[in-house]
Design an enzyme around this catalytic site. Structure first.
Site, PDB file in Angstrom:
ATOM      1  N   HIS A 111      72.285   2.556  53.254  1.00  0.00           N
ATOM      2  CA  HIS A 111      72.380   1.311  54.038  1.00  0.00           C
ATOM      3  C   HIS A 111      71.071   0.515  53.989  1.00  0.00           C
ATOM      4  O   HIS A 111      70.762  -0.251  54.915  1.00  0.00           O
ATOM      5  CB  HIS A 111      72.745   1.587  55.503  1.00  0.00           C
TER       6      HIS A 111
ATOM      7  N   SER B 135      55.960 -16.551  36.377  1.00  0.00           N
ATOM      8  CA  SER B 135      56.115 -17.848  37.037  1.00  0.00           C
ATOM      9  C   SER B 135      55.297 -18.907  36.329  1.00  0.00           C
ATOM     10  O   SER B 135      54.224 -18.628  35.785  1.00  0.00           O
ATOM     11  CB  SER B 135      55.673 -17.762  38.500  1.00  0.00           C
TER      12      SER B 135
ATOM     13  N   LYS C 256      51.998 -13.545  38.943  1.00  0.00           N
ATOM     14  CA  LYS C 256      53.320 -13.002  39.275  1.00  0.00           C
ATOM     15  C   LYS C 256      53.999 -12.456  38.020  1.00  0.00           C
ATOM     16  O   LYS C 256      54.040 -13.105  36.985  1.00  0.00           O
ATOM     17  CB  LYS C 256      54.198 -14.098  39.895  1.00  0.00           C
TER      18      LYS C 256
ATOM     19  N   GLU D 240      66.845  -7.834  35.083  1.00  0.00           N
ATOM     20  CA  GLU D 240      67.567  -9.071  35.393  1.00  0.00           C
ATOM     21  C   GLU D 240      68.472  -9.489  34.232  1.00  0.00           C
ATOM     22  O   GLU D 240      69.610  -9.922  34.443  1.00  0.00           O
ATOM     23  CB  GLU D 240      66.581 -10.201  35.686  1.00  0.00           C
TER      24      GLU D 240
END
Length: 467
Positions: free
Chosen positions: A187, A317, A323, A330
């Site tokens: 969860h 980025s 970053k 992905e």
């Protein structure tokens, strides 16, 4: 330079150097749809070559085609199998006609190669006809699905190899981090401890399960209806051809190919393709879930879980310096979404069959081969640029375990559920360590606590210690 060929529609100029003929040219002219051609998927060309090889040998043994022509066609099929003539299959993967353009593309290319072997020019079809020789005892409606069956099997072999390589990479990570503790979660909340070895082993095992499933279903699809001809009645095929052609296909390919039980049932039925597509979708669903895990476990690096480090393969980025994003997982997620969508296309195309034929087989073939190809490519990229370079933040992960409320579960057999609940509640409310509270209350000694909370006690079934 051109040669002129004719059919029932009329005449067309065919490039003189082309091994394909007029029906292929009509397919090129009519179906400029996806931009993806038969030659983009060599396994369907390979499947067609095997089908035509088996058919001409069967027809030769039944004395329907001369030995000279049979020999030339067989040699032509063998050359097509080498990939030398892949560029002669330029018809779009999406086409009307239930695959007729594809079938005739193969018939024309193989016929013209055979003609040259017999000393005749391309287009001299009176000596080796795309129809009377290459399509003898056949219809697109039995030859094309048989080629699809083989194309799927051959494509699946490569996908399985790619999956095995990825599974081995996960297994290597499991061995490297066999006993390094991390927090398990349910969860999205802290649950109980586990090891990175267990996690990576689970990833490898889930891929191994899919490998077995894909192999079993691809093999179960090796059923053909050669000799069914147009609708399954066997018109234009002589007695004995169906059995002999199927036997030849099995011998030539070395695969356990079998004959369909009822040709009228099997001709419009595409449920085998639905089963295989569903298996690929199942793999994609599992794989996407694993990618979700990798992205979450590597989140941060300062404000996320930060349990693992994914290799940095490109700046993340155009505006945020420093970053780095999890681009490989992905990309695999997105491929999986496409595969799931392709499976829906296969399902709808299979449902769209009518009466004695399913004319939607081209989109079934295209969807499946695209799914297998892009998924395999994604697996290779993921393994090379991501999985092989994963490292684990061991100290940080261990600290998360020791500071978690979840370790109280390991204490439950020793101090009871009520005490465990009280300790957990206080630790949460006061931002205290379960470990420290147990010691402060003299519930257990440090030695006892360390024994209970040792990795081997927390991540494997154990008998209760007698303190």
């Amino acid at each position: 330079m051109y040669r002129i060929e004719s059919d029932l529609i009329g005449e067309l100029n065919i490039p003189a150097e082309a091994y394909y003929g007029i029906q292929t040219q009509r397919g090129i002219n009519n179906f400029n749809i996806s931009g993806v051609k038969l030659y983009n998927y060599p396994t369907i060309i390979k499947g067609l070559a095997y089908v035509k090889w088996a058919a001409v040998e069967a027809n030769g043994e039944l004395e329907l085609i001369s030995k000279e022509v049979v020999a030339a066609v067989v040699e032509a099929c063998k050359e097509v199998l080498t990939g030398t003539y892949d560029n002669q299959f330029p018809v779009d993967m999406i086409q009307g006609g239930a695959g007729t353009s594809t079938n005739m593309n193969a018939n024309e290319v193989i016929a013209n190669i055979a003609l040259e072997k017999m000393g005749h020019p391309k287009g001299a079809y009176q000596y080796c006809s795309p129809h009377d020789v290459l399509n003898c005892s056949q219809s697109t409606n039995d030859a094309y699905p048989a080629a699809i069956v083989l194309a799927i099997y051959f494509s699946n072999e490569k996908l399985v190899d790619q999956l095995k390589s990825l599974s081995n990479s996960f297994r290597a990570k499991a061995n490297t981090y066999r006993d390094v503790l991390k927090m398990g979660r349910t969860h999205l909340q802290d649950a109980v401890p586990m090891s990175f070895g267990q996690m990576f082993d689970a990833y490898a095992d889930t891929l191994d399960i899919e490998i077995a499933n894909l192999k079993a279903i691809a093999t179960s699809c090796l059923e053909v209806s050669m000799g069914a001809t147009a609708i399954g009645t066997g018109i234009n095929a002589i007695p004995g051809y169906a059995e002999l052609c199927t036997k030849k296909m099995a011998q030539i390919t070395g695969l356990p190919i079998k004959q369909a039980k009822n040709f009228i049932e099997s001709t419009p039925d595409t449920s085998g393709f639905v089963s295989y597509s569903s298996a690929v979708k199942r793999l994609a669903t599992k794989l996407s879930r694993l990618m979700n895990d990798l992205r979450m476990l590597s989140s941060g690096p300062r404000c996320g879980l930060n349990e693992i480090n994914l290799p940095g393969v490109q700046p993340g980025s155009s505006i945020m310096p420093g970053k780095v994003n999890p681009v490989m997982p992905e990309s695999v997620n997105q491929v999986c979404f496409k595969v799931i969508g392709n499976d829906l296309a296969v399902t709808l195309a299979s449902e769209a069959g009518q009466l004695q034929l399913n004319v939607m087989e081209p989109i079934i073939l295209y969807s499946i081969l695209e799914s297998v190809t892009i998924l395999g490519n994604a697996l290779d990229g993921l393994r090379i640029h991501c999985i092989d370079g994963i490292t684990v933040n061991e100290a940080h992960s261990k600290e998360l375990v020791l500071n978690s409320i979840g370790i109280v579960t390991a204490l439950n057999p020793y101090i009871g559920y009520e005490n465990s609940t009280t300790i957990a509640k206080e630790a949460l409310e006061k931002n205290r360590s379960v470990y420290d509270l147990i010691l402060e209350r003299n519930i257990l000694t440090k030695e006892q606590l360390d024994t209970i909370l040792s990795p081997e006690h927390m991540i494997y079934p154990q008998k209760k210690e007698n303190f």
